[in-house]
Design a protein around this motif. Structure first.
Motif, PDB file in Angstrom:
ATOM      1  N   LEU A 256       0.828  -1.206   0.000  1.00 15.38           N
ATOM      2  CA  LEU A 256       0.000   0.000   0.000  1.00 15.38           C
ATOM      3  C   LEU A 256       0.864   1.259   0.000  1.00 15.38           C
ATOM      4  CD1 LEU A 256      -2.670  -1.097   2.639  1.00 15.38           C
ATOM      5  CD2 LEU A 256      -2.962  -1.016   0.153  1.00 15.38           C
ATOM      6  N   THR A 260       0.944   4.266  -2.833  1.00 13.11           N
ATOM      7  CA  THR A 260       0.721   5.679  -2.515  1.00 13.11           C
ATOM      8  C   THR A 260       1.894   6.529  -2.985  1.00 13.11           C
ATOM      9  OG1 THR A 260      -0.604   5.063  -0.577  1.00 13.11           O
ATOM     10  CG2 THR A 260       0.210   7.321  -0.662  1.00 13.11           C
ATOM     11  N   SER A 275      -5.602  13.417  -1.204  1.00 14.38           N
ATOM     12  CA  SER A 275      -6.021  12.012  -1.239  1.00 14.38           C
ATOM     13  C   SER A 275      -4.862  11.109  -0.823  1.00 14.38           C
ATOM     14  CB  SER A 275      -6.526  11.627  -2.630  1.00 14.38           C
ATOM     15  OG  SER A 275      -5.481  11.718  -3.597  1.00 14.38           O
ATOM     16  N   CYS A 276      -3.641  11.515  -1.166  1.00 11.56           N
ATOM     17  CA  CYS A 276      -2.453  10.747  -0.760  1.00 11.56           C
ATOM     18  C   CYS A 276      -2.222  10.863   0.742  1.00 11.56           C
ATOM     19  CB  CYS A 276      -1.221  11.241  -1.513  1.00 11.56           C
ATOM     20  SG  CYS A 276      -1.351  11.069  -3.307  1.00 11.56           S
ATOM     21  N   GLU A 279      -4.600   8.391   2.186  1.00 18.98           N
ATOM     22  CA  GLU A 279      -4.086   7.036   1.966  1.00 18.98           C
ATOM     23  C   GLU A 279      -2.929   6.724   2.909  1.00 18.98           C
ATOM     24  OE1 GLU A 279      -3.103   6.109  -2.045  1.00 18.98           O
ATOM     25  OE2 GLU A 279      -5.059   6.727  -2.841  1.00 18.98           O
ATOM     26  N   THR A 280      -2.075   7.713   3.146  1.00 19.35           N
ATOM     27  CA  THR A 280      -0.948   7.496   4.058  1.00 19.35           C
ATOM     28  C   THR A 280      -1.438   7.227   5.475  1.00 19.35           C
ATOM     29  OG1 THR A 280       0.471   8.933   2.706  1.00 19.35           O
ATOM     30  CG2 THR A 280       1.186   8.510   4.949  1.00 19.35           C
ATOM     31  N   ARG A 282      -4.284   5.886   6.245  1.00 20.90           N
ATOM     32  CA  ARG A 282      -4.813   4.514   6.182  1.00 20.90           C
ATOM     33  C   ARG A 282      -3.676   3.496   6.251  1.00 20.90           C
ATOM     34  NH1 ARG A 282      -6.013   2.775   0.367  1.00 20.90           N
ATOM     35  NH2 ARG A 282      -3.728   2.743   0.529  1.00 20.90           N
ATOM     36  N   ASN A 283      -2.611   3.748   5.499  1.00 19.18           N
ATOM     37  CA  ASN A 283      -1.472   2.824   5.482  1.00 19.18           C
ATOM     38  C   ASN A 283      -0.847   2.677   6.863  1.00 19.18           C
ATOM     39  OD1 ASN A 283      -1.986   2.822   2.744  1.00 19.18           O
ATOM     40  ND2 ASN A 283      -0.201   4.047   2.200  1.00 19.18           N
TER      41      ASN A 283
END
Length: 298
Positions: A256, A260, A275-276, A279-280, A282-283
């Motif tokens: 993941l 990203t 959005s990144c 995502e980070t 979330r990661n």
């Protein structure tokens, strides 16, 4: 939005950032629970200090967010017209400066009250740790983040301090595995600061805010972002002999993380990098879950 409303305060607290402070506590608790089972037959682990560690981390994260919101606006770093990141409470007028001052004072006091009982579990040294957390909570936004020291503070206060202290209040000792995990956790969480500062590198430079990303430049900052995730997973291979799943499960996170990183490279500039950032976050949570599960699974 109604000024000083509940919704305004929820947004000011930045709830999406709370995963970053939960992960190190989660990892520290996983090591404490596992080592307690192996060494003390499950009788040393206590749930009350575990909950207090988590609550303290949450409150101090919210405190740091409010301080950041207030001081960045007061110094002119947050300009609503040019800001690329999510809107901030003071800059948007959702929360008045006086109300924010009172909220900062209140969350600081609540954090101290939540952390104070940990002295009875971890000793007087917890008083020093708590005091340092409060002091650097203010110093981060008011001084150190403007001089490329933010990433060091993340490594210390989102890695070493919460992982090691969470473990210490349970078993009153530390191990090399816990110490290594704390450093690796700090690296993973620093990726969140890196992508945030990567997005803001131009506006930060114009405002006189010298972050590590501003110092390194675009290419090396992207390399550093990739490195944080790769180094964390490669370092975790040190657990392979005794806790193989703690070494293998985080590879899910690594996939993941790399995805990203590729997306950040492609976007490079603009609000699309938000959005990144999500995502980070979330990661990071996936990393915490996989590491903690890997430690517990024998």
């Amino acid at each position: 939005m109604k000024q000083n409303s509940l919704k305004a305060w929820v947004l000011a607290a930045r709830p999406k950032t709370l995963t970053g402070c939960a992960v190190p506590v989660m990892i520290g608790l996983a090591w404490a629970w596992t080592d307690d089972q192996a060494l003390f037959g499950g009788f040393a682990f206590r749930w009350l200090p575990a909950v207090l560690c988590l609550l303290f981390a949450f409150v101090m994260q919210i405190d740091a967010n409010l301080i950041n919101d207030f001081y960045d606006y007061a110094r002119g770093t947050d300009d609503q017209a040019t800001r690329l990141g999510p809107a901030r409470a003071c800059a948007s007028g959702w929360v008045t400066l006086d109300a924010m001052k009172h909220a900062i004072a209140a969350t600081t006091v609540v954090g101290c009250l939540v952390g104070l009982p940990l002295i009875s579990y971890g000793g007087l040294e917890m008083l020093l740790v708590g005091a340092l957390c409060v002091v650097f909570c203010f110093l981060y936004t008011t001084l150190l983040s403007y001089h490329a020291m933010g990433d060091v503070l993340v490594l210390v206060f989102f890695g070493v301090v919460p992982v090691c202290c969470t473990y210490y209040v349970q078993l009153h000792t530390l191990t090399w595995q816990v110490a290594l995990s704390s450093l690796l956790c700090g690296l993973v969480i620093d990726a969140l600061l890196l992508v945030n500062n990567f997005r803001d590198r131009d506006t930060d430079r114009d405002a006189g805010k010298t972050t590590l990303v501003v110092k390194l430049g675009t290419r090396r900052s992207l390399t550093l972002y990739l490195f944080t995730g790769v180094a964390a997973c490669m370092g975790g291979m040190a657990f392979a002999c005794q806790h193989p799943m703690a070494a293998l499960l985080p590879l899910i996170y690594l996939v993941l993380h790399i995805a990203t990183w590729l997306k950040i490279k492609q976007i490079d500039h603009g609000r699309e990098l938000n959005s990144c950032l999500g995502e980070t976050a979330r990661n990071i949570f996936v990393y915490g879950l996989t590491v903690a599960a890997g430690i517990v699974i024998l």
